[in-house]
Design a protein around this motif. Sequence first.
Motif, PDB file in Angstrom:
ATOM      1  N   ASP A 126      76.634  57.007 174.703  1.00 31.78           N
ATOM      2  CA  ASP A 126      75.886  57.372 173.525  1.00 31.78           C
ATOM      3  C   ASP A 126      75.659  55.905 172.823  1.00 31.78           C
ATOM      4  O   ASP A 126      75.828  55.799 171.537  1.00 31.78           O
ATOM      5  CB  ASP A 126      76.528  58.332 172.713  1.00 31.78           C
ATOM      6  CG  ASP A 126      76.873  59.739 173.092  1.00 31.78           C
ATOM      7  OD1 ASP A 126      76.022  60.158 174.151  1.00 31.78           O
ATOM      8  OD2 ASP A 126      77.677  60.505 172.878  1.00 31.78           O
ATOM      9  N   GLU A 127      75.261  54.800 173.315  1.00 34.70           N
ATOM     10  CA  GLU A 127      75.064  53.577 173.075  1.00 34.70           C
ATOM     11  C   GLU A 127      76.479  53.125 172.221  1.00 34.70           C
ATOM     12  O   GLU A 127      76.241  52.217 171.299  1.00 34.70           O
ATOM     13  CB  GLU A 127      73.978  53.634 172.225  1.00 34.70           C
ATOM     14  CG  GLU A 127      72.480  53.724 173.115  1.00 34.70           C
ATOM     15  CD  GLU A 127      72.728  52.710 174.174  1.00 34.70           C
ATOM     16  OE1 GLU A 127      72.691  51.583 174.109  1.00 34.70           O
ATOM     17  OE2 GLU A 127      72.511  53.237 175.353  1.00 34.70           O
ATOM     18  N   LYS A 128      77.276  53.320 172.820  1.00 32.45           N
ATOM     19  CA  LYS A 128      78.729  52.918 172.090  1.00 32.45           C
ATOM     20  C   LYS A 128      79.429  52.281 173.070  1.00 32.45           C
ATOM     21  O   LYS A 128      79.490  53.017 174.307  1.00 32.45           O
ATOM     22  CB  LYS A 128      79.325  53.893 171.084  1.00 32.45           C
ATOM     23  CG  LYS A 128      78.706  54.299 169.772  1.00 32.45           C
ATOM     24  CD  LYS A 128      79.813  54.953 168.969  1.00 32.45           C
ATOM     25  CE  LYS A 128      79.212  54.980 167.654  1.00 32.45           C
ATOM     26  NZ  LYS A 128      77.923  55.770 167.238  1.00 32.45           N
ATOM     27  N   ILE A 129      80.659  51.510 172.996  1.00 38.05           N
ATOM     28  CA  ILE A 129      81.546  51.171 173.970  1.00 38.05           C
ATOM     29  C   ILE A 129      82.636  52.114 173.818  1.00 38.05           C
ATOM     30  O   ILE A 129      83.176  52.148 172.875  1.00 38.05           O
ATOM     31  CB  ILE A 129      82.107  49.649 173.641  1.00 38.05           C
ATOM     32  CG1 ILE A 129      81.106  48.500 173.743  1.00 38.05           C
ATOM     33  CG2 ILE A 129      83.332  49.356 174.499  1.00 38.05           C
ATOM     34  CD1 ILE A 129      81.567  47.080 173.267  1.00 38.05           C
ATOM     35  N   ALA A 130      82.647  52.921 174.788  1.00 37.57           N
ATOM     36  CA  ALA A 130      83.614  54.287 174.881  1.00 37.57           C
ATOM     37  C   ALA A 130      85.261  53.664 175.207  1.00 37.57           C
ATOM     38  O   ALA A 130      86.143  54.079 174.776  1.00 37.57           O
ATOM     39  CB  ALA A 130      83.206  55.260 175.951  1.00 37.57           C
ATOM     40  N   TRP A 131      85.059  52.833 176.270  1.00 34.29           N
ATOM     41  CA  TRP A 131      86.309  52.029 176.918  1.00 34.29           C
ATOM     42  C   TRP A 131      86.021  50.942 177.557  1.00 34.29           C
ATOM     43  O   TRP A 131      84.719  50.682 177.962  1.00 34.29           O
ATOM     44  CB  TRP A 131      87.320  53.111 177.316  1.00 34.29           C
ATOM     45  CG  TRP A 131      86.755  53.356 178.863  1.00 34.29           C
ATOM     46  CD1 TRP A 131      87.535  52.854 180.003  1.00 34.29           C
ATOM     47  CD2 TRP A 131      85.912  54.256 179.551  1.00 34.29           C
ATOM     48  NE1 TRP A 131      86.864  53.407 181.066  1.00 34.29           N
ATOM     49  CE2 TRP A 131      85.811  54.209 180.792  1.00 34.29           C
ATOM     50  CE3 TRP A 131      85.232  55.259 178.738  1.00 34.29           C
ATOM     51  CZ2 TRP A 131      85.294  54.993 181.695  1.00 34.29           C
ATOM     52  CZ3 TRP A 131      84.398  56.176 179.642  1.00 34.29           C
ATOM     53  CH2 TRP A 131      84.150  56.253 181.015  1.00 34.29           C
ATOM     54  N   VAL A 132      86.989  50.018 177.739  1.00 34.58           N
ATOM     55  CA  VAL A 132      86.796  48.916 178.595  1.00 34.58           C
ATOM     56  C   VAL A 132      87.863  48.706 179.739  1.00 34.58           C
ATOM     57  O   VAL A 132      88.939  49.265 179.653  1.00 34.58           O
ATOM     58  CB  VAL A 132      87.169  47.568 177.527  1.00 34.58           C
ATOM     59  CG1 VAL A 132      87.104  46.206 178.352  1.00 34.58           C
ATOM     60  CG2 VAL A 132      86.253  47.601 176.457  1.00 34.58           C
ATOM     61  N   ASP A 133      87.447  48.254 180.845  1.00 35.53           N
ATOM     62  CA  ASP A 133      87.974  48.255 181.982  1.00 35.53           C
ATOM     63  C   ASP A 133      88.321  46.736 182.399  1.00 35.53           C
ATOM     64  O   ASP A 133      87.238  45.927 182.129  1.00 35.53           O
ATOM     65  CB  ASP A 133      87.756  48.923 183.078  1.00 35.53           C
ATOM     66  CG  ASP A 133      87.671  50.497 182.997  1.00 35.53           C
ATOM     67  OD1 ASP A 133      88.831  50.673 182.508  1.00 35.53           O
ATOM     68  OD2 ASP A 133      86.885  51.156 183.529  1.00 35.53           O
ATOM     69  N   GLY A 134      89.327  46.372 182.913  1.00 32.01           N
ATOM     70  CA  GLY A 134      89.541  44.821 183.494  1.00 32.01           C
ATOM     71  C   GLY A 134      88.639  44.940 184.770  1.00 32.01           C
ATOM     72  O   GLY A 134      88.224  45.941 185.508  1.00 32.01           O
ATOM     73  N   ALA A 135      88.098  43.647 184.859  1.00 35.65           N
ATOM     74  CA  ALA A 135      87.253  43.499 186.219  1.00 35.65           C
ATOM     75  C   ALA A 135      87.509  42.280 186.874  1.00 35.65           C
ATOM     76  O   ALA A 135      88.491  41.374 186.577  1.00 35.65           O
ATOM     77  CB  ALA A 135      85.568  43.203 185.666  1.00 35.65           C
ATOM     78  N   PRO A 136      87.064  42.142 188.260  1.00 34.03           N
ATOM     79  CA  PRO A 136      87.713  41.284 189.162  1.00 34.03           C
ATOM     80  C   PRO A 136      87.236  39.808 188.801  1.00 34.03           C
ATOM     81  O   PRO A 136      86.467  39.115 189.956  1.00 34.03           O
ATOM     82  CB  PRO A 136      87.424  41.858 190.620  1.00 34.03           C
ATOM     83  CG  PRO A 136      86.197  42.425 190.352  1.00 34.03           C
ATOM     84  CD  PRO A 136      86.431  43.170 188.857  1.00 34.03           C
ATOM     85  N   GLY A 137      87.355  39.219 187.641  1.00 36.21           N
ATOM     86  CA  GLY A 137      87.012  37.921 187.501  1.00 36.21           C
ATOM     87  C   GLY A 137      88.198  36.889 188.103  1.00 36.21           C
ATOM     88  O   GLY A 137      89.163  37.534 188.468  1.00 36.21           O
ATOM     89  N   PRO A 138      87.871  35.852 188.421  1.00 36.46           N
ATOM     90  CA  PRO A 138      88.884  34.948 189.026  1.00 36.46           C
ATOM     91  C   PRO A 138      89.995  34.373 187.952  1.00 36.46           C
ATOM     92  O   PRO A 138      90.979  33.971 188.407  1.00 36.46           O
ATOM     93  CB  PRO A 138      88.130  33.763 189.125  1.00 36.46           C
ATOM     94  CG  PRO A 138      86.954  33.702 188.290  1.00 36.46           C
ATOM     95  CD  PRO A 138      86.642  35.125 188.153  1.00 36.46           C
TER      96      PRO A 138
END
Length: 701
Positions: free
Chosen positions: A30-42
Amino acid sequence: RGSRQDKDREVRSVCPYCGVGCQLTFNIRDEKIAWVDGAPGPANENRLCVKGRFGFDYIGHPHRLTAPLVRRDDAPPKGLNVDPADPMTHFREASWDEALDRAAGGLAGLRDRHGGRAVAGFGSAKCSNEEAYLFQKLIRSGFGHNNVDHCTRLCHASSVAALMENVGSGAVTAGFNEIENADVAIVIGANPTENHPVAATYFKQFAKRGGTLIVMDPRGQGLRRHAEHMLQFRPGSDVALLNAIMHVIVSEGLHDRQYIDAYTENFDAFRTHLDGFPPEKMADLCGIDAEEIRAVARAFAGARAGMIFWGMGVSQHVHGTDNSRCLISLALLCGHVGRPGTGLHPLRGQNNVQGASDAGLIPMFLPDYQSVEQAELRAPFDTLWGGANVAPERGLTVVEIMDAIHDGDIRGMYILGENPAMSDPDVDHARAALARLDHLVVQDIFLTETANYADVILPAAAWPEKTGTVTNTNRQVQMGRPAVAPPGQARPDWEITAALAKRLGLDWACDHPRDVFAEMKQGMASLDNITWDRLEAEGVVTYPTEGPDDPGRSIVFGDGFPRAGGRARFTPAEVTPPAEVPDARFPMILITGRQLEHWHTGSMTRRTAVLDALEPEANAALHPRTLRRLGVEAGGRLRIETRRGAIEIMARADRAVAEDTVFVPFAYVEAAANILTNPALDPFGKIPEFKYAACAVTPAD
Ligand code: SF4
């Protein structure tokens, strides 16, 4: 947190908080940040700390600035007196055209009446590389001088001064993940479990795998239980301690003669200098037993591969540059630079303080640390910026600019994303300076303490609402992408700066951050082989990189240094006392810093529900015995006073703090630590002594 079905889409970006530069995925519903996950950045390999995981609902806070504001004609006198929930007592809404005309007109008027030096600018290490670049370009080409700075002056300016002087480059020589290949690591004047939490996970894993972790800090801290050596030295005695360690290495013949001969200069004078620092002589000054100093020296010099990490406990002193000179010499002495598992790593604070500095947001250097004092380095920018005629003198730094306002030399400021009304030392002096300005333009996402003093407030997009690149502590340039639209009329910072530039008569052709990045590449060799398209496709490239397919070099200077002759330098450092020391009236030592849950002046994290719930109240940490002596229980109220002012604050018991010391985080406006701090500056980095002030602590009435 939800599942794939609970989101409409996802966006890969970068965390906006610390210099670790964790990559993350915004999950949008709904055009809001619902949750955040870590991503495989270095830098993070899917990990996030509590800020990266839960620190984003500030973007939807009701205090967000959603329309340009101008000060009302009938506003009360300037002061820290605006309610961010109801700013209309002091301001009225304006159209973008009116606000930009007023902002630019006020600054241009001061320039035309008093000369360009009457205007100064603070940019932000929370903005993108492109935004930092445009900001310094605007001040330099629009006002004809170099009075432009940002918060690097308050965090690692002294580290950069020492690195530039002795190594030839202000960035890290190796990424922090390189600790995986080390067998000994020193962490000094840093508290990574609170301030660089994901980096700290790598340090803990290193110790668990059998690496020798040496922690040195006047405060005990989270890493101490993973450390083989914990040296809780007396505040301000860094140079004595480090010289004593190096004395042992040289006197016991543990130094790497081959490396020193091949890659360094000034060793003979340095060795003579170290004669004056036997550990037995330094032990009392440092509060560390001589045998422990010897053990640490032998461990680091005996390592196959050793790394040194440091933070603001090293840099924020009047001898901050000397502290860093010692760390550089220690690494050179042992040949611990330029190989796997070796290196010098000042842990950068803000998410883009490395990139903002690289982009020239500092008063002595153009982009890529090219000195404003050298005509041959200025000339390409004069051309690139359409005949800008960059001034040949260094500009003033953050604290110097506040002094120049009081002296009447600076009359107007453009402040983008910085909050000097909270972040400067002796902050009452800084607030009085802001109140004196004839014209102040503030561009931010909230009505910060600094915006209280503004004549014009320009509403900006927050990091998750815009496109741009940022550079983390590892020299990794990463692509940030917009997850949601900015609220109301808020705009990306680059767009606002470009609109102001147009009204100042500057002819800039930039319709997108991509255009700005392309222009930056023309003046910054560090960006060779890094393109916008490449960053969009790959997400991250480390500089320097050798070619369009090379991901970049984590380790540099294995084959010499970017100094004349290709050699690094040993620069001796003498012991300099703190600018003020305890006495009968102010018998204790004040140290300030950050907490895990709150970011800098608190404008974002104190408006984030989870983080604010975890740390809702200003607090000062003291040893339980100190509290008993004061007759104050944990949770009781204290008064802390220095020569600058006094605050009242809740007491917290903390055995990690030495008995003669009090630690106060600086995120809380209601008990602003910087009312207390000393504005005395390191003479080289011009960084204030946030890490040492004489204070009196008493029970509050
Ligand atoms: Fe963000 Fe730093 Fe935490 Fe990573 S460690 S999630 S970059 S605050």
